[in-house]
Design a protein around this motif. Structure first.
Motif, PDB file in Angstrom:
ATOM      1  N   MET A 122     -15.311  25.498  43.495  1.00 44.68           N
ATOM      2  CA  MET A 122     -14.337  25.562  42.584  1.00 44.68           C
ATOM      3  C   MET A 122     -14.476  24.742  41.335  1.00 44.68           C
ATOM      4  O   MET A 122     -14.924  23.428  41.578  1.00 44.68           O
ATOM      5  CB  MET A 122     -12.837  25.372  43.194  1.00 44.68           C
ATOM      6  N   LYS A 123     -14.633  25.083  39.945  1.00 43.89           N
ATOM      7  CA  LYS A 123     -14.899  24.364  39.012  1.00 43.89           C
ATOM      8  C   LYS A 123     -13.726  23.402  38.607  1.00 43.89           C
ATOM      9  O   LYS A 123     -12.657  24.036  38.416  1.00 43.89           O
ATOM     10  CB  LYS A 123     -15.465  25.416  37.794  1.00 43.89           C
ATOM     11  N   ALA A 124     -13.987  22.152  38.332  1.00 43.02           N
ATOM     12  CA  ALA A 124     -12.929  21.316  38.146  1.00 43.02           C
ATOM     13  C   ALA A 124     -12.599  21.185  36.551  1.00 43.02           C
ATOM     14  O   ALA A 124     -13.424  21.766  35.906  1.00 43.02           O
ATOM     15  CB  ALA A 124     -13.356  19.782  38.471  1.00 43.02           C
ATOM     16  N   PRO A 125     -11.396  21.248  36.280  1.00 38.14           N
ATOM     17  CA  PRO A 125     -11.080  21.231  34.758  1.00 38.14           C
ATOM     18  C   PRO A 125     -11.672  20.232  33.935  1.00 38.14           C
ATOM     19  O   PRO A 125     -11.927  19.040  34.622  1.00 38.14           O
ATOM     20  CB  PRO A 125      -9.322  21.228  35.035  1.00 38.14           C
ATOM     21  N   VAL A 126     -12.075  20.588  33.017  1.00 39.31           N
ATOM     22  CA  VAL A 126     -12.859  19.492  32.064  1.00 39.31           C
ATOM     23  C   VAL A 126     -11.855  18.821  31.334  1.00 39.31           C
ATOM     24  O   VAL A 126     -10.860  19.388  30.672  1.00 39.31           O
ATOM     25  CB  VAL A 126     -13.825  20.241  31.095  1.00 39.31           C
ATOM     26  N   THR A 127     -12.089  17.159  31.300  1.00 33.30           N
ATOM     27  CA  THR A 127     -10.934  16.445  30.710  1.00 33.30           C
ATOM     28  C   THR A 127     -11.693  16.390  29.078  1.00 33.30           C
ATOM     29  O   THR A 127     -12.615  16.074  28.986  1.00 33.30           O
ATOM     30  CB  THR A 127     -11.151  15.258  31.423  1.00 33.30           C
ATOM     31  N   HIS A 128     -10.722  16.717  28.475  1.00 36.16           N
ATOM     32  CA  HIS A 128     -10.928  16.310  26.727  1.00 36.16           C
ATOM     33  C   HIS A 128     -10.319  15.076  26.344  1.00 36.16           C
ATOM     34  O   HIS A 128      -9.170  14.886  26.889  1.00 36.16           O
ATOM     35  CB  HIS A 128     -10.559  17.229  26.053  1.00 36.16           C
ATOM     36  N   ILE A 129     -10.660  14.138  25.708  1.00 34.77           N
ATOM     37  CA  ILE A 129     -10.084  12.884  25.488  1.00 34.77           C
ATOM     38  C   ILE A 129      -9.562  12.740  24.077  1.00 34.77           C
ATOM     39  O   ILE A 129     -10.211  13.667  23.314  1.00 34.77           O
ATOM     40  CB  ILE A 129     -10.993  11.637  25.647  1.00 34.77           C
ATOM     41  N   ASN A 130      -8.958  11.807  23.779  1.00 34.72           N
ATOM     42  CA  ASN A 130      -8.293  11.702  22.517  1.00 34.72           C
ATOM     43  C   ASN A 130      -7.770  10.270  22.318  1.00 34.72           C
ATOM     44  O   ASN A 130      -6.929   9.812  23.106  1.00 34.72           O
ATOM     45  CB  ASN A 130      -6.896  12.833  22.293  1.00 34.72           C
ATOM     46  N   LEU A 131      -8.733   9.767  21.563  1.00 35.28           N
ATOM     47  CA  LEU A 131      -8.476   8.338  21.099  1.00 35.28           C
ATOM     48  C   LEU A 131      -7.451   7.894  20.306  1.00 35.28           C
ATOM     49  O   LEU A 131      -6.973   6.851  20.038  1.00 35.28           O
ATOM     50  CB  LEU A 131      -9.688   7.507  20.839  1.00 35.28           C
ATOM     51  N   LEU A 132      -6.808   9.036  19.710  1.00 39.10           N
ATOM     52  CA  LEU A 132      -5.507   8.858  18.818  1.00 39.10           C
ATOM     53  C   LEU A 132      -4.404   8.921  19.678  1.00 39.10           C
ATOM     54  O   LEU A 132      -3.878   9.968  19.972  1.00 39.10           O
ATOM     55  CB  LEU A 132      -5.702  10.191  17.735  1.00 39.10           C
TER      56      LEU A 132
END
Lengths: 200, 326
Positions: free
Chosen positions: A1-11
Motif C-alpha cells: 500500500m502506498k504511504a501518503p506523501v508528506t508535504h512540508i510547509n516552513l511557513l
C-alpha cells in the motif's frame, strides 16, 4: 500500500510575542461581551418581570373592583331580603289599611268623623296572627262590623275584648262573634289552620 | 461561512486543490514564477497557465520585481514560495520515538543542541522516510528542514510589501520529489537528475516519497567555460556520485531497486544525458514535461529546454496538491 506523501510547509504561524497579554485581553473582551450580553438579558428579564407584575397588579385591581361590586350587590340583596321580610310582615297591616280605605270609600259623607274615629281605634290595636279584611260602619255610625282572619280563635277573642275597650268612648260595642274554620283547601295551601271571623 | 472556514483551514496547512502560483527565489540569474491549475479531471494533466521569468534578480528580490512578476501570473491562486538551497538546511536524522504531538518539540530540542540558534528561532518541518512496512526492524529516519525564523520573518515582510502573501514556503528537494513521484512506475525506485545554475541535484524516490537526495555544487558558469576534458571529468564525477547513491539505496532500501533514471532539461546543453546514457548501466531517459503537464497554454515553455530547466522546481512544487492528477 502506498504511504501518503508528506508535504512540508516552513511557513508556520509562530506564537504571538505577548501571548499572555493577548490572552488576557481576549479574555477581558470576552468577559465584557459576556457581561454586556448577560446584562442585556437581565434587563430584558427585569422588564418582562415588571410588565408581568404590573399586569398582575392591574388584574388584582380589577378583581378587587369586581369583588367590591359583587359585595355591594350582595349587601343590596341582603337589604332586599330584609325589606322583603318586613314587607311580608307589614302585609296584614297593609290589608287592614286597604280595608279601611275601602270602607272609607263606601262610607257616606256625614259619617266621616265616626268612621275616622272608629278607624283610629281599630288601627291602634295590634294582635299578632290576626288581620282584618272588612271594616263596616253603618246605622249612622252606631254599628260597627269587622271581618277578618286569625290564626287561632283565642286571638280573635282577645282582639274582640281589646276592641270593645277601645271603642268604648265612641259608644260602640261588638257583641256578636261568628267564627268558622277556614276552608280545608285554603288551610292545606297555607300549611296552617286559620279561622275567619265576623265581629259586630 | 463554512466555506470560508474550510478555505482558511486549507490555506493554513498548505492544502489547496485548485492550483498554485509558485515563485522561485533561487540563487540564479532570474526570478521565476509559474501558475499551475491542478483542479483538472483525473485523466487529465495539470495545466500550466502562465510562466514568467524576470532576469537580474537574486534569491531576495525587491518588492518592485516581485510586483512585476506577480503581474504576469495568476494572482487568484494561492502563492507558494520556493527557497534557494542556501536559505534552508535539510538533514536526515533518526526519528525520535515520541508521540506525534511531541515530535516538533523533540526535534527542536535535538536540533538546538547542534546549532547556535535558540530553538525558538528556527522554523522546522519534517517528513518521514517510510520504511516501517518494508523494514520494520530498521530504525526510522526523517528529513528535517530548518530555516532561521528571523530571516523568514524579514522575507515575509518584504514579500508583503509586494502584496505577496504566501501560503506555503517549500524547498527544492520536495519539488523535485513531486516530479519524480509523478514519473514513477509501480514498485520501482526512480532517480531524477536535474541541473541548475548552482549545480546538479539528484533525488531518489519510491512510491512518491523521498529516500535520498544529493547535490553536487558545480556552478553552471564554470561548466560552460570548461573545456571538454574538464566537462568529462565533471560528468564522471556526477556519474560516480549517482552510482554511489544507487549503491547506498540498494544497501539501505533494498525494496526499491533503482532501475531507471530520468534526466531533467538543463539550462544549457551540457551533454549530461548522453554521458549518463553511455556510462551508467541503467535505463536513462530524458524528462518530457509534456508527459506530466499540459503545456498548451504556454508554448514558450513547451519549446524551450532552458525555460523548462528554470521552471522545473516551481512546477514540481505546484504538484503538491495534484496527487490524483499527476
Amino acid at each position: 500500500m502506498k504511504a501518503p506523501v508528506t508535504h512540508i510547509n516552513l511557513l508556520q504561524r509562530s506564537a504571538p510575542v505577548h501571548t499572555v497579554a493577548l490572552s488576557l485581553a481576549a479574555l477581558l473582551v470576552l468577559t465584557v461581551i459576556g457581561l454586556v450580553y448577560y446584562g442585556s438579558q437581565l434587563r430584558a428579564q427585569s422588564r418582562e418581570a415588571t410588565r408581568q407584575r404590573d399586569e398582575v397588579a392591574q388584574q388584582l385591581k380589577n378583581v378587587q373592583a369586581r369583588m367590591a361590586i359583587q359585595n355591594g350587590e350582595q349587601a343590596k340583596s341582603a337589604q332586599a331580603i330584609v325589606l322583603r321580610k318586613e314587607l311580608d310582615a307589614l302585609q296584614p297591616q297593609s290589608q287592614v289599611a286597604q280595608a279601611l280605605v275601602d270602607a272609607v270609600r263606601v262610607a257616606q259623607g256625614g259619617r266621616a268623623d265616626e268612621f275616622a274615629r272608629a278607624l283610629t281605634a281599630m288601627t291602634g290595636l295590634s294582635e299578632p296572627g290576626l288581620w282584618l279584611s272588612t271594616l263596616t260602619l253603618s246605622a249612622g255610625g252606631k254599628r260597627l262590623e269587622l271581618q277578618g282572619e286569625a290564626s287561632t280563635g283565642a286571638s280573635v277573642l282577645r282582639y274582640a275584648r281589646r276592641a270593645n275597650e277601645s271603642l268604648q268612648p265612641q259608644a260602640l260595642r261588638l257583641d256578636s262573634l261568628e267564627v268558622q274554620t277556614a276552608a280545608a283547601v285554603a288551610a292545606a295551601a297555607s300549611g296552617a289552620s286559620t279561622v275567619s271571623f265576623r265581629l259586630y | 461561512m463554512a466555506s470560508e472556514l474550510s478555505t482558511f483551514v486549507c490555506m493554513e496547512f498548505g492544502i489547496n486543490n485548485k492550483g498554485w502560483t509558485v515563485i522561485d527565489c533561487n540563487d540564479g540569474p532570474s526570478l521565476c514564477a509559474v501558475s499551475l491549475k491542478t483542479a483538472v479531471r483525473t485523466s487529465e494533466r495539470p495545466q500550466v497557465l502562465t510562466v514568467a521569468e524576470l532576469a537580474g534578480q537574486g534569491s531576495e528580490p525587491d518588492a518592485a520585481a516581485l510586483r512585476d512578476l506577480m503581474g504576469q501570473v495568476d494572482r487568484s491562486l494561492p502563492v507558494l514560495m520556493m527557497l534557494a538551497r542556501t536559505q534552508y538546511r535539510l538533514r536526515v536524522m533518526p526519528e525520535p520515538t515520541v508521540p506525534q504531538r511531541e515530535m516538533q518539540a523533540t526535534l527542536r530540542w535535538s536540533l538546538s543542541t547542534e546549532g547556535d540558534s535558540p530553538l525558538e528561532d528556527i522554523n522546522l518541518a519534517w517528513m518521514r522516510i517510510p520504511t516501517e512496512d518494508q523494514l520494520p526492524s530498521r530504525p526510522k529516519q526523517i528529513y528535517a528542514v530548518t530555516i532561521p525564523k528571523p530571516w523568514l520573518t524579514a522575507r515575509l515582510a518584504a514579500w508583503r510589501q509586494a502584496a505577496v502573501r504566501p501560503k506555503v514556503v517549500d524547498i527544492r528537494e520536495t519539488a523535485l520529489r513531486n516530479i519524480a513521484g509523478a514519473l514513477e512506475r509501480p514498485g520501482e525506485g526512480l532517480a531524477l537528475i536535474s541541473a541548475d545554475t548552482d549545480g546538479v541535484g539528484m533525488v531518489f524516490t519510491h512510491q512518491g516519497s523521498l529516500y535520498l537526495d544529493r547535490f553536487i555544487e558545480q556552478p553552471l558558469a564554470e561548466l560552460q567555460a570548461a573545456d571538454s576534458a574538464t566537462r568529462v571529468q565533471l560528468h564522471e564525477r556526477i556519474a560516480l556520485q549517482l552510482l554511489r547513491s544507487i549503491d547506498v539505496i540498494g544497501r539501505s532500501y533494498p525494496f526499491m531497486p533503482i532501475t531507471r533514471m530520468v534526466v531533467a532539461p538543463s539550462p544549457e546543453s551540457l551533454g549530461l544525458l548522453e554521458h549518463l546514457t553511455a556510462h551508467v548501466p541503467l535505463t536513462v531517459e530524458p524528462l518530457d514535461l509534456n508527459q506530466l503537464f499540459d503545456l498548451s497554454k504556454v508554448p514558450a515553455l513547451a519549446q524551450s529546454s532552458a525555460l523548462q530547466a528554470r521552471c522545473l522546481v516551481p512546477l514540481g512544487a505546484a504538484l503538491r496538491s495534484a496527487k490524483a492528477a499527476a
